[in-house]
Design a protein around this motif. Structure first.
Motif, PDB file in Angstrom:
ATOM      1  N   ALA A  34       0.851  -1.381   0.040  1.00  0.00           N
ATOM      2  CA  ALA A  34      -0.003   0.023  -0.115  1.00  0.00           C
ATOM      3  C   ALA A  34       0.749   1.407   0.008  1.00  0.00           C
ATOM      4  CB  ALA A  34      -0.867   0.029   1.284  1.00  0.00           C
ATOM      5  N   ALA A  35       1.855   1.256   0.795  1.00  0.00           N
ATOM      6  CA  ALA A  35       2.851   2.362   0.693  1.00  0.00           C
ATOM      7  C   ALA A  35       3.642   2.798  -0.527  1.00  0.00           C
ATOM      8  CB  ALA A  35       3.742   2.233   1.791  1.00  0.00           C
ATOM      9  N   ARG A  36       3.841   1.405  -1.425  1.00  0.00           N
ATOM     10  CA  ARG A  36       4.586   1.540  -2.538  1.00  0.00           C
ATOM     11  C   ARG A  36       3.494   2.176  -3.608  1.00  0.00           C
ATOM     12  NH1 ARG A  36       7.419  -3.901  -2.168  1.00  0.00           N
ATOM     13  NH2 ARG A  36       9.561  -3.551  -1.627  1.00  0.00           N
ATOM     14  N   LYS A  37       2.271   1.688  -3.459  1.00  0.00           N
ATOM     15  CA  LYS A  37       1.251   2.344  -4.454  1.00  0.00           C
ATOM     16  C   LYS A  37       1.154   3.768  -4.312  1.00  0.00           C
ATOM     17  CE  LYS A  37      -1.254  -1.895  -5.384  1.00  0.00           C
ATOM     18  NZ  LYS A  37      -2.599  -2.613  -5.002  1.00  0.00           N
ATOM     19  N   THR A  38       1.051   4.194  -3.059  1.00  0.00           N
ATOM     20  CA  THR A  38       1.238   5.645  -2.381  1.00  0.00           C
ATOM     21  C   THR A  38       2.149   6.517  -3.234  1.00  0.00           C
ATOM     22  OG1 THR A  38      -0.155   5.158  -0.707  1.00  0.00           O
ATOM     23  CG2 THR A  38       0.692   7.548  -0.588  1.00  0.00           C
ATOM     24  N   ILE A  39       3.421   5.778  -2.990  1.00  0.00           N
ATOM     25  CA  ILE A  39       4.822   6.725  -3.456  1.00  0.00           C
ATOM     26  C   ILE A  39       4.453   6.725  -5.094  1.00  0.00           C
ATOM     27  CG2 ILE A  39       6.938   6.546  -3.677  1.00  0.00           C
ATOM     28  CD1 ILE A  39       6.911   5.252  -0.726  1.00  0.00           C
ATOM     29  N   ASP A  40       4.263   5.688  -5.550  1.00  0.00           N
ATOM     30  CA  ASP A  40       4.080   5.851  -7.129  1.00  0.00           C
ATOM     31  C   ASP A  40       3.090   6.650  -7.677  1.00  0.00           C
ATOM     32  OD1 ASP A  40       6.023   3.815  -7.406  1.00  0.00           O
ATOM     33  OD2 ASP A  40       4.631   1.910  -7.552  1.00  0.00           O
ATOM     34  N   ASP A  41       1.866   6.827  -6.648  1.00  0.00           N
ATOM     35  CA  ASP A  41       0.783   7.832  -7.193  1.00  0.00           C
ATOM     36  C   ASP A  41       1.398   9.343  -7.146  1.00  0.00           C
ATOM     37  OD1 ASP A  41      -1.794   8.652  -7.851  1.00  0.00           O
ATOM     38  OD2 ASP A  41      -1.835   9.173  -5.619  1.00  0.00           O
ATOM     39  N   CYS A  42       2.059   9.473  -6.028  1.00  0.00           N
ATOM     40  CA  CYS A  42       2.765  10.673  -5.710  1.00  0.00           C
ATOM     41  C   CYS A  42       3.932  11.016  -6.788  1.00  0.00           C
ATOM     42  CB  CYS A  42       3.348  10.857  -4.264  1.00  0.00           C
ATOM     43  SG  CYS A  42       2.138  10.882  -3.024  1.00  0.00           S
ATOM     44  N   ASP A  43       4.499  10.264  -7.051  1.00  0.00           N
ATOM     45  CA  ASP A  43       5.613  10.280  -8.061  1.00  0.00           C
ATOM     46  C   ASP A  43       5.184  10.774  -9.397  1.00  0.00           C
ATOM     47  OD1 ASP A  43       7.721   9.826  -6.362  1.00  0.00           O
ATOM     48  OD2 ASP A  43       8.079   7.783  -6.872  1.00  0.00           O
ATOM     49  N   GLN A  44       3.796   9.946  -9.863  1.00  0.00           N
ATOM     50  CA  GLN A  44       3.207  10.299 -11.116  1.00  0.00           C
ATOM     51  C   GLN A  44       2.435  11.878 -10.933  1.00  0.00           C
ATOM     52  OE1 GLN A  44       0.467   7.230 -11.607  1.00  0.00           O
ATOM     53  NE2 GLN A  44       1.770   5.924 -12.000  1.00  0.00           N
ATOM     54  N   ARG A  45       2.072  12.101  -9.863  1.00  0.00           N
ATOM     55  CA  ARG A  45       1.305  13.311  -9.748  1.00  0.00           C
ATOM     56  C   ARG A  45       2.411  14.570  -9.906  1.00  0.00           C
ATOM     57  NH1 ARG A  45      -1.739  12.718  -4.445  1.00  0.00           N
ATOM     58  NH2 ARG A  45      -1.987  15.231  -4.471  1.00  0.00           N
ATOM     59  N   MET A  46       3.834  14.290  -9.084  1.00  0.00           N
ATOM     60  CA  MET A  46       4.868  15.299  -9.410  1.00  0.00           C
ATOM     61  C   MET A  46       5.146  15.436 -10.782  1.00  0.00           C
ATOM     62  SD  MET A  46       5.295  16.519  -6.490  1.00  0.00           S
ATOM     63  CE  MET A  46       6.954  17.394  -6.593  1.00  0.00           C
ATOM     64  N   VAL A  47       5.319  14.163 -11.575  1.00  0.00           N
ATOM     65  CA  VAL A  47       5.429  14.458 -12.925  1.00  0.00           C
ATOM     66  C   VAL A  47       4.790  15.291 -13.714  1.00  0.00           C
ATOM     67  CG1 VAL A  47       5.792  13.169 -15.273  1.00  0.00           C
ATOM     68  CG2 VAL A  47       6.977  12.343 -12.900  1.00  0.00           C
ATOM     69  N   ARG A  48       3.358  15.008 -13.237  1.00  0.00           N
ATOM     70  CA  ARG A  48       2.405  16.034 -14.032  1.00  0.00           C
ATOM     71  C   ARG A  48       2.569  17.364 -13.534  1.00  0.00           C
ATOM     72  NH1 ARG A  48      -0.921  11.392 -12.940  1.00  0.00           N
ATOM     73  NH2 ARG A  48      -1.882  12.471 -11.093  1.00  0.00           N
ATOM     74  N   TYR A  49       2.867  17.693 -12.370  1.00  0.00           N
ATOM     75  CA  TYR A  49       2.994  18.965 -12.015  1.00  0.00           C
ATOM     76  C   TYR A  49       4.191  19.609 -12.621  1.00  0.00           C
ATOM     77  CZ  TYR A  49      -0.099  17.679  -7.925  1.00  0.00           C
ATOM     78  OH  TYR A  49      -1.324  17.356  -7.144  1.00  0.00           O
ATOM     79  N   ARG A  50       5.481  19.211 -12.527  1.00  0.00           N
ATOM     80  CA  ARG A  50       6.351  19.453 -13.169  1.00  0.00           C
ATOM     81  C   ARG A  50       5.962  19.929 -14.824  1.00  0.00           C
ATOM     82  NH1 ARG A  50       9.879  15.637 -10.263  1.00  0.00           N
ATOM     83  NH2 ARG A  50      10.534  16.476  -8.467  1.00  0.00           N
ATOM     84  N   ALA A  51       5.379  18.873 -15.348  1.00  0.00           N
ATOM     85  CA  ALA A  51       5.097  18.992 -16.846  1.00  0.00           C
ATOM     86  C   ALA A  51       4.202  20.313 -17.060  1.00  0.00           C
ATOM     87  CB  ALA A  51       4.520  17.858 -17.469  1.00  0.00           C
ATOM     88  N   THR A  52       3.224  20.374 -16.102  1.00  0.00           N
ATOM     89  CA  THR A  52       2.467  21.707 -15.986  1.00  0.00           C
ATOM     90  C   THR A  52       3.083  22.982 -15.858  1.00  0.00           C
ATOM     91  OG1 THR A  52       0.479  20.496 -15.319  1.00  0.00           O
ATOM     92  CG2 THR A  52       0.380  22.863 -15.246  1.00  0.00           C
ATOM     93  N   LEU A  53       4.113  23.139 -14.943  1.00  0.00           N
ATOM     94  CA  LEU A  53       4.889  24.258 -14.503  1.00  0.00           C
ATOM     95  C   LEU A  53       5.895  24.472 -15.746  1.00  0.00           C
ATOM     96  CD1 LEU A  53       5.789  23.459 -10.973  1.00  0.00           C
ATOM     97  CD2 LEU A  53       4.290  25.194 -11.896  1.00  0.00           C
ATOM     98  N   ASP A  54       6.558  23.351 -16.407  1.00  0.00           N
ATOM     99  CA  ASP A  54       7.393  23.700 -17.609  1.00  0.00           C
ATOM    100  C   ASP A  54       6.529  24.311 -18.724  1.00  0.00           C
ATOM    101  OD1 ASP A  54       9.483  22.618 -15.950  1.00  0.00           O
ATOM    102  OD2 ASP A  54       9.471  20.686 -16.948  1.00  0.00           O
ATOM    103  N   ALA A  55       5.404  23.953 -18.980  1.00  0.00           N
ATOM    104  CA  ALA A  55       4.641  24.327 -19.836  1.00  0.00           C
ATOM    105  C   ALA A  55       4.009  25.764 -19.812  1.00  0.00           C
ATOM    106  CB  ALA A  55       3.359  23.576 -20.110  1.00  0.00           C
ATOM    107  N   GLY A  56       4.490  26.218 -18.428  1.00  0.00           N
ATOM    108  CA  GLY A  56       4.081  27.655 -18.340  1.00  0.00           C
ATOM    109  C   GLY A  56       2.611  27.945 -17.469  1.00  0.00           C
ATOM    110  N   GLY A  57       2.410  26.761 -16.705  1.00  0.00           N
ATOM    111  CA  GLY A  57       1.052  26.813 -15.780  1.00  0.00           C
ATOM    112  C   GLY A  57       1.442  27.684 -14.418  1.00  0.00           C
ATOM    113  N   ASP A  58       0.390  28.065 -13.954  1.00  0.00           N
ATOM    114  CA  ASP A  58       0.594  28.931 -12.755  1.00  0.00           C
ATOM    115  C   ASP A  58       0.831  28.054 -11.595  1.00  0.00           C
ATOM    116  OD1 ASP A  58       0.171  30.828 -10.762  1.00  0.00           O
ATOM    117  OD2 ASP A  58      -1.821  31.376 -11.202  1.00  0.00           O
ATOM    118  N   PRO A  59       2.000  28.402 -10.806  1.00  0.00           N
ATOM    119  CA  PRO A  59       2.187  27.391  -9.574  1.00  0.00           C
ATOM    120  C   PRO A  59       1.097  27.462  -8.502  1.00  0.00           C
ATOM    121  CG  PRO A  59       4.095  29.017 -10.385  1.00  0.00           C
ATOM    122  CD  PRO A  59       3.087  29.278 -11.017  1.00  0.00           C
ATOM    123  N   ARG A  60       0.235  28.518  -8.458  1.00  0.00           N
ATOM    124  CA  ARG A  60      -0.706  28.512  -7.408  1.00  0.00           C
ATOM    125  C   ARG A  60      -1.804  27.674  -7.959  1.00  0.00           C
ATOM    126  NH1 ARG A  60      -0.549  35.046  -7.546  1.00  0.00           N
ATOM    127  NH2 ARG A  60      -0.798  34.508  -9.815  1.00  0.00           N
TER     128      ARG A  60
END
Length: 147
Positions: A117-143
């Motif tokens: 369960a902890a591994r699944k949570t970490i994997d989910d968080c890692d995937q979300r971080m990748v999406r957040y970074r991609a959004t920021l790199d594309a010029g998304g608003d950090p807020r």
């Protein structure tokens, strides 16, 4: 066959009801193939219960596994070894040791489930971080990303 919780692209996830059979299989859903680790299925052959693993050649080649086309194990051969062993471990003289071993195994299983369960949570968080970074790199608003 789909595993519980998984779904095909065009079908919703459902739990399938096992097929009913007029034949008794003592070890139903308990045996796994020693080569590929897939669950073996019960089959009736020559008036006796057997368990088999049918592994298509294409899967064996794709997964780089040397697997016979079909593996059969007779249930009566397994039970001939299993019954005396169960008699030994549940003998009154060995019962305390058996209970302790069962408790230790249960705790290990609970640990394994918690770790998974902890591994699944970490994997989910890692995937979300990748999406957040991609959004920021594309010029998304950090807020907006942090919401």
């Amino acid at each position: 066959m789909l595993q519980p919780g998984k779904k095909a692209a065009n079908r919703p996830a459902t739990r399938r009801k096992p097929r009913s059979t007029p034949r008794p299989y003592v070890l139903r859903h308990l045996l796994h193939c020693g080569v590929c680790q897939r669950r073996m299925e019960g089959t009736w052959n020559n008036g006796r219960a057997h368990y088999r693993c049918k592994f298509p050649v294409e899967y064996a080649l794709a997964n780089k596994i040397e697997h016979p086309r079909t593996v059969y194990v007779r249930e009566d051969h397994i039970l001939a070894e299993l019954d005396p062993w169960l008699g030994q471990i549940f003998d009154p003289a060995a019962l305390e040791q058996t209970v302790q071993a069962l408790l230790a195994a249960q705790n290990n299983e609970l640990d394994r489930v918690a770790i998974e369960a902890a591994r699944k949570t970490i994997d989910d968080c890692d995937q979300r971080m990748v999406r957040y970074r991609a959004t920021l790199d594309a010029g998304g608003d950090p807020r907006e990303v942090g919401k």
